[in-house]
Design a protein around this motif. Structure first.
Motif, PDB file in Angstrom:
ATOM      1  N   MET A  61     -13.260  -2.997  -9.004  1.00 51.65           N
ATOM      2  CA  MET A  61     -14.738  -2.872  -8.417  1.00 51.65           C
ATOM      3  C   MET A  61     -14.789  -4.486  -8.738  1.00 51.65           C
ATOM      4  SD  MET A  61     -15.507   1.079  -9.115  1.00 51.65           S
ATOM      5  CE  MET A  61     -17.584   0.000  -8.041  1.00 51.65           C
ATOM      6  N   LEU A  62     -14.254  -5.212  -9.831  1.00 57.12           N
ATOM      7  CA  LEU A  62     -15.040  -6.119 -10.568  1.00 57.12           C
ATOM      8  C   LEU A  62     -14.602  -7.678  -9.980  1.00 57.12           C
ATOM      9  CD1 LEU A  62     -16.703  -7.816 -11.578  1.00 57.12           C
ATOM     10  CD2 LEU A  62     -15.222  -7.888 -13.891  1.00 57.12           C
ATOM     11  N   LEU A  63     -13.395  -7.393  -9.582  1.00 55.49           N
ATOM     12  CA  LEU A  63     -12.049  -8.360  -9.245  1.00 55.49           C
ATOM     13  C   LEU A  63     -11.714  -8.001  -7.701  1.00 55.49           C
ATOM     14  CD1 LEU A  63      -8.688  -8.158 -11.180  1.00 55.49           C
ATOM     15  CD2 LEU A  63     -10.407  -9.782 -11.369  1.00 55.49           C
ATOM     16  N   SER A  64     -12.324  -6.907  -7.051  1.00 60.57           N
ATOM     17  CA  SER A  64     -12.944  -7.570  -5.164  1.00 60.57           C
ATOM     18  C   SER A  64     -13.748  -8.042  -5.443  1.00 60.57           C
ATOM     19  CB  SER A  64     -12.405  -6.226  -5.180  1.00 60.57           C
ATOM     20  OG  SER A  64     -11.333  -5.209  -5.310  1.00 60.57           O
ATOM     21  N   LEU A  65     -14.828  -8.179  -6.410  1.00 61.60           N
ATOM     22  CA  LEU A  65     -15.709  -8.468  -6.021  1.00 61.60           C
ATOM     23  C   LEU A  65     -16.217  -9.907  -6.762  1.00 61.60           C
ATOM     24  CD1 LEU A  65     -19.164  -8.786  -5.372  1.00 61.60           C
ATOM     25  CD2 LEU A  65     -19.873  -8.083  -7.771  1.00 61.60           C
ATOM     26  N   LEU A  66     -15.192 -10.139  -6.812  1.00 61.01           N
ATOM     27  CA  LEU A  66     -14.834 -11.561  -7.154  1.00 61.01           C
ATOM     28  C   LEU A  66     -14.308 -12.829  -6.133  1.00 61.01           C
ATOM     29  CD1 LEU A  66     -13.824 -11.604 -11.230  1.00 61.01           C
ATOM     30  CD2 LEU A  66     -16.112 -12.800 -10.196  1.00 61.01           C
ATOM     31  N   ILE A  95      -5.827  -8.129   0.289  1.00 64.83           N
ATOM     32  CA  ILE A  95      -5.509  -6.579  -0.959  1.00 64.83           C
ATOM     33  C   ILE A  95      -4.392  -6.677  -1.062  1.00 64.83           C
ATOM     34  CG2 ILE A  95      -4.518  -4.369  -0.142  1.00 64.83           C
ATOM     35  CD1 ILE A  95      -6.306  -5.214   2.237  1.00 64.83           C
ATOM     36  N   ILE A  96      -3.173  -7.800  -1.104  1.00 61.68           N
ATOM     37  CA  ILE A  96      -0.969  -7.765  -1.483  1.00 61.68           C
ATOM     38  C   ILE A  96      -2.025  -8.254  -3.230  1.00 61.68           C
ATOM     39  CG2 ILE A  96       0.306  -9.010  -1.915  1.00 61.68           C
ATOM     40  CD1 ILE A  96       0.505  -8.936   0.956  1.00 61.68           C
ATOM     41  N   ILE A  97      -2.620  -9.082  -3.175  1.00 55.72           N
ATOM     42  CA  ILE A  97      -2.712 -10.312  -5.205  1.00 55.72           C
ATOM     43  C   ILE A  97      -3.556  -9.283  -5.633  1.00 55.72           C
ATOM     44  CG2 ILE A  97      -4.081 -11.604  -6.538  1.00 55.72           C
ATOM     45  CD1 ILE A  97      -3.909 -13.688  -3.041  1.00 55.72           C
ATOM     46  N   LEU A  98      -4.717  -8.528  -5.584  1.00 57.08           N
ATOM     47  CA  LEU A  98      -5.163  -7.732  -6.068  1.00 57.08           C
ATOM     48  C   LEU A  98      -3.960  -6.706  -6.998  1.00 57.08           C
ATOM     49  CD1 LEU A  98      -8.911  -7.374  -4.607  1.00 57.08           C
ATOM     50  CD2 LEU A  98      -7.985  -8.245  -6.587  1.00 57.08           C
ATOM     51  N   THR A  99      -3.735  -5.886  -5.804  1.00 54.90           N
ATOM     52  CA  THR A  99      -2.795  -3.738  -6.390  1.00 54.90           C
ATOM     53  C   THR A  99      -1.993  -5.118  -6.856  1.00 54.90           C
ATOM     54  OG1 THR A  99      -3.307  -3.604  -3.746  1.00 54.90           O
ATOM     55  CG2 THR A  99      -1.311  -2.610  -4.708  1.00 54.90           C
ATOM     56  N   VAL A 100      -1.207  -6.090  -6.622  1.00 54.06           N
ATOM     57  CA  VAL A 100      -0.086  -6.020  -7.048  1.00 54.06           C
ATOM     58  C   VAL A 100      -0.925  -5.916  -8.725  1.00 54.06           C
ATOM     59  CG1 VAL A 100       2.359  -7.851  -7.659  1.00 54.06           C
ATOM     60  CG2 VAL A 100       1.623  -6.927  -5.662  1.00 54.06           C
ATOM     61  N   LEU A 101      -1.268  -7.620  -9.209  1.00 58.32           N
ATOM     62  CA  LEU A 101      -2.016  -7.457 -10.424  1.00 58.32           C
ATOM     63  C   LEU A 101      -2.530  -6.904 -11.168  1.00 58.32           C
ATOM     64  CD1 LEU A 101      -2.994 -10.261 -11.844  1.00 58.32           C
ATOM     65  CD2 LEU A 101      -5.066 -10.427 -11.018  1.00 58.32           C
ATOM     66  N   ILE A 113       0.795  -0.895  -0.284  1.00 58.34           N
ATOM     67  CA  ILE A 113      -0.269   0.063  -0.020  1.00 58.34           C
ATOM     68  C   ILE A 113       0.709   1.459   0.131  1.00 58.34           C
ATOM     69  CG2 ILE A 113      -1.590   1.164   2.093  1.00 58.34           C
ATOM     70  CD1 ILE A 113      -2.631  -0.920   2.175  1.00 58.34           C
ATOM     71  N   ASN A 114       2.222   1.454   1.467  1.00 61.22           N
ATOM     72  CA  ASN A 114       2.196   2.182   0.520  1.00 61.22           C
ATOM     73  C   ASN A 114       4.120   2.319  -0.147  1.00 61.22           C
ATOM     74  OD1 ASN A 114       0.929   3.356   3.204  1.00 61.22           O
ATOM     75  ND2 ASN A 114       2.491   2.180   4.369  1.00 61.22           N
TER      76      ASN A 114
END
Length: 239
Positions: free
Chosen positions: A193-198, A214-220, A79-80
């Motif tokens: 938003m879509l991936l977070s929902l999935l 959070i880590i996976i979605l941010t990096v991806l 995040i930082n």
């Protein structure tokens, strides 16, 4: 008047609007921290040590799920991570005499707003200007956290619930203006938003802990956006 006092006072003047904005946002954080079980001291200590709204709200989400220290550390790193880039960029703008003893404290106080104000200053930057920014913005963030944490135990439940919605308003205010007229950014936000929902609904993905989500979605998402849509260099830098 010495060369240290002038930039320091200029930093204080420019930092007052930042402090006022921080107070409003951190007030909401204090309320959420209180609801998460933190004491006012713990909430204020977190605000003084972290200095990032996204990191702090992310930490509260992980605390609520009893996440491991490894998840907490990796999530905060991801995040930082942008502040490392901001600090490196800001260090190139300092005066020649600003050595490591100044660069480290300034890097600690780098936030999106402080960085934005600092890089917009014309000419070389005196580190005491940043100290001035930090001397009002950081206390503003901590004071808002304290007031929110204390009010969380005094205000009626309906008011606390209403004020908690300010957090989502803050996020909307952050993402909507830049997305206007920018189809790429709008697409990235929609994909996020879509991936977070999935990740929240699908059987296997929903079992992943909050921190690693959070880590996976941010990096991806950030990695795919950087790979598929790299930022073009300005024409001024082209030969």
């Amino acid at each position: 008047m010495s060369n240290k006092n002038i930039p320091w006072k200029n930093g204080i003047k420019d930092g007052i609007p930042i402090a006022l904005g921080y107070f409003a946002v951190s007030f909401t954080f204090g309320i959420v921290a209180k609801k998460a079980g933190l004491t006012p001291f713990q909430a204020v200590f977190m605000s003084g040590a972290n200095l990032t709204s996204a990191g702090q709200f992310g930490a509260l989400a992980l605390i609520g799920t009893s996440a491991t220290y490894l998840e907490m550390a990796l999530t905060q790193l991801v995040i930082n991570l942008r502040y490392c880039l901001m600090s490196c960029s800001l260090s190139q703008k300092f005066e020649a005499g600003a050595g490591w003893p100044h660069r480290f404290p300034v890097a600690f106080g780098v936030t999106d707003e402080i960085f934005g104000v600092s890089v917009c200053k014309k000419g070389k930057l005196n580190p005491f200007y940043n100290y001035g920014l930090m001397s009002v913005s950081i206390p503003g963030w901590m004071l808002g956290t304290f007031c929110g944490a204390v009010s969380g135990g005094l205000l009626p439940a309906r008011i606390i619930s209403a004020l908690s919605v300010a957090l989502y308003g803050m996020f909307i205010a952050v993402i909507v203006p830049p997305a206007k007229g920018n189809k790429l950014l709008t697409g990235i936000i929609g994909s996020s938003m879509l991936l977070s929902l999935l990740f929240a609904q699908l059987p296997i993905l929903s079992e992943i802990s909050q921190g690693f989500k959070i880590i996976i979605l941010t990096v991806l998402i950030a990695g795919m956006a950087a790979l598929l849509f790299p930022v073009k260099e300005e024409a001024a830098h082209e030969r």
